[in-house]
Design a protein around this motif. Structure first.
Motif, PDB file in Angstrom:
ATOM      1  N   MET A  28       0.702  -1.174  -0.095  1.00 15.60           N
ATOM      2  CA  MET A  28       0.107  -0.003   0.129  1.00 15.60           C
ATOM      3  C   MET A  28       1.044   1.346  -0.176  1.00 15.60           C
ATOM      4  O   MET A  28       0.394   2.143  -0.528  1.00 15.60           O
ATOM      5  N   GLY A  29       1.908   1.232   0.709  1.00 12.43           N
ATOM      6  CA  GLY A  29       2.853   2.607   0.993  1.00 12.43           C
ATOM      7  C   GLY A  29       3.489   2.912  -0.449  1.00 12.43           C
ATOM      8  O   GLY A  29       3.873   3.957  -0.570  1.00 12.43           O
ATOM      9  N   VAL A  30       3.578   1.952  -1.420  1.00 17.30           N
ATOM     10  CA  VAL A  30       4.301   2.399  -2.808  1.00 17.30           C
ATOM     11  C   VAL A  30       3.676   3.617  -3.376  1.00 17.30           C
ATOM     12  O   VAL A  30       4.470   4.189  -3.749  1.00 17.30           O
ATOM     13  N   HIS A  31       2.382   3.694  -3.366  1.00 12.87           N
ATOM     14  CA  HIS A  31       1.715   4.641  -4.071  1.00 12.87           C
ATOM     15  C   HIS A  31       0.991   5.779  -3.024  1.00 12.87           C
ATOM     16  O   HIS A  31       0.100   6.555  -3.533  1.00 12.87           O
ATOM     17  N   MET A  32       1.369   5.664  -1.827  1.00 11.61           N
ATOM     18  CA  MET A  32       0.748   6.635  -0.726  1.00 11.61           C
ATOM     19  C   MET A  32       1.640   7.165   0.160  1.00 11.61           C
ATOM     20  O   MET A  32       2.123   6.698   1.213  1.00 11.61           O
ATOM     21  N   PRO A  33       2.194   8.347  -0.101  1.00 15.85           N
ATOM     22  CA  PRO A  33       3.305   9.028   0.389  1.00 15.85           C
ATOM     23  C   PRO A  33       3.065   9.406   1.901  1.00 15.85           C
ATOM     24  O   PRO A  33       3.602   9.453   2.586  1.00 15.85           O
ATOM     25  N   LEU A  34       1.697   9.466   2.059  1.00 13.63           N
ATOM     26  CA  LEU A  34       1.237   9.932   3.406  1.00 13.63           C
ATOM     27  C   LEU A  34       1.130   8.666   4.290  1.00 13.63           C
ATOM     28  O   LEU A  34       1.005   8.833   5.483  1.00 13.63           O
ATOM     29  N   LEU A 121      -5.715  13.785  -6.507  1.00  8.03           N
ATOM     30  CA  LEU A 121      -4.338  13.847  -6.272  1.00  8.03           C
ATOM     31  C   LEU A 121      -3.565  12.556  -6.327  1.00  8.03           C
ATOM     32  O   LEU A 121      -4.017  11.935  -5.373  1.00  8.03           O
ATOM     33  N   LEU A 122      -2.636  12.411  -7.080  1.00  4.67           N
ATOM     34  CA  LEU A 122      -1.915  11.292  -7.299  1.00  4.67           C
ATOM     35  C   LEU A 122      -0.510  11.583  -7.022  1.00  4.67           C
ATOM     36  O   LEU A 122       0.322  12.530  -7.290  1.00  4.67           O
ATOM     37  N   PRO A 123      -0.012  10.472  -6.520  1.00  6.14           N
ATOM     38  CA  PRO A 123       1.530  10.717  -6.084  1.00  6.14           C
ATOM     39  C   PRO A 123       2.249  10.699  -7.521  1.00  6.14           C
ATOM     40  O   PRO A 123       2.023   9.970  -8.217  1.00  6.14           O
ATOM     41  N   PRO A 124       3.426  11.454  -7.376  1.00  7.47           N
ATOM     42  CA  PRO A 124       4.223  11.152  -8.814  1.00  7.47           C
ATOM     43  C   PRO A 124       4.822  10.039  -9.294  1.00  7.47           C
ATOM     44  O   PRO A 124       5.144   9.596 -10.185  1.00  7.47           O
ATOM     45  N   HIS A 145       0.502  18.422  -0.630  1.00 12.23           N
ATOM     46  CA  HIS A 145      -0.491  18.041   0.429  1.00 12.23           C
ATOM     47  C   HIS A 145       0.150  17.575   1.598  1.00 12.23           C
ATOM     48  O   HIS A 145       0.757  16.456   1.281  1.00 12.23           O
ATOM     49  N   ASP A 146      -0.046  17.961   2.725  1.00  9.15           N
ATOM     50  CA  ASP A 146       0.566  17.641   4.038  1.00  9.15           C
ATOM     51  C   ASP A 146       1.997  17.262   3.961  1.00  9.15           C
ATOM     52  O   ASP A 146       2.348  16.299   4.416  1.00  9.15           O
ATOM     53  N   GLY A 147       2.662  18.284   3.133  1.00  7.31           N
ATOM     54  CA  GLY A 147       4.035  18.193   3.031  1.00  7.31           C
ATOM     55  C   GLY A 147       4.657  17.196   1.913  1.00  7.31           C
ATOM     56  O   GLY A 147       5.749  16.851   2.043  1.00  7.31           O
ATOM     57  N   LYS A 148       3.748  16.503   1.194  1.00  3.45           N
ATOM     58  CA  LYS A 148       4.325  15.613   0.175  1.00  3.45           C
ATOM     59  C   LYS A 148       3.623  16.162  -1.171  1.00  3.45           C
ATOM     60  O   LYS A 148       2.585  16.880  -1.307  1.00  3.45           O
ATOM     61  N   PHE A 150       2.105  15.752  -4.904  1.00  2.00           N
ATOM     62  CA  PHE A 150       1.156  14.894  -5.550  1.00  2.00           C
ATOM     63  C   PHE A 150       0.962  15.757  -7.056  1.00  2.00           C
ATOM     64  O   PHE A 150       1.574  17.015  -7.219  1.00  2.00           O
ATOM     65  N   LEU A 151       0.378  15.013  -7.848  1.00  2.00           N
ATOM     66  CA  LEU A 151      -0.068  15.419  -9.171  1.00  2.00           C
ATOM     67  C   LEU A 151      -1.685  15.672  -9.139  1.00  2.00           C
ATOM     68  O   LEU A 151      -2.374  14.880  -8.842  1.00  2.00           O
TER      69      LEU A 151
END
Length: 158
Positions: A28-34, A121-124, A145-148, A150-151
């Motif tokens: 799950m963390g691969v594309h979830m920077p938060l 909002l998608l992670p790079p 968004h929250d310090g991360k 996103f696209l």
């Protein structure tokens, strides 16, 4: 809201341990920077409190998503300022259901006069974005968004 194989139900309809297991899967963390690591009971309680607060404040929020009666993930619409952001977090074995679920959610958005457009909002790290373009979403630009990073994409629903 339900349909053939997909149903949107309250998050509380799914046992907490099922959601905790989903969100603790390292994939799950691969594309979830938060997402910062495995979840425990306290993480679930904070998650539910935040999502329930959105429903109370805005009359809309995130659902648990069932496929053929089984938990596939969670997602829905969350108000970010004056915009409705659509988020979708699926279990890895349900990733292939993303467009079917998104189309059903967008049909909901198009029928709701509060939602003239949705944002995504998608992670790079997400590089396969053709499906967003095919449904008519346009790239707005990079955002924090929250310090991360996103696209941000936008799709008119009216």
């Amino acid at each position: 809201m339900s349909g053939d194989a997909i149903a949107f139900v309250p998050l509380g309809d799914v046992a907490p341990d099922v959601v905790i297991s989903h969100m603790s899967d390292p994939r799950m963390g691969v594309h979830m920077p938060l997402l910062t690591g495995a979840w425990g009971d306290d993480d679930y309680v904070r998650f539910r409190a935040a999502k329930d607060a959105c429903w109370q404040r805005d009359g809309l929020g995130h659902w648990a998503i069932l496929h053929d009666g089984n938990y596939a993930g969670w997602g829905g619409f969350q108000k970010e300022g004056d915009e409705w952001d659509f988020g979708l977090v699926l279990r890895p074995d349900c990733f292939g259901l993303g467009m079917m679920i998104t189309r059903k959610a967008l049909a909901f958005a198009r029928s709701d006069p509060r939602i003239p457009f949705v944002t995504f909002l998608l992670p790079p790290s997400r590089t396969k974005l053709g499906a967003l373009r095919r449904i008519g979403a346009r790239f707005v630009g990079p955002v924090d968004h929250d310090g991360k990073a996103f696209l941000k994409y936008r799709l008119e629903t009216a």
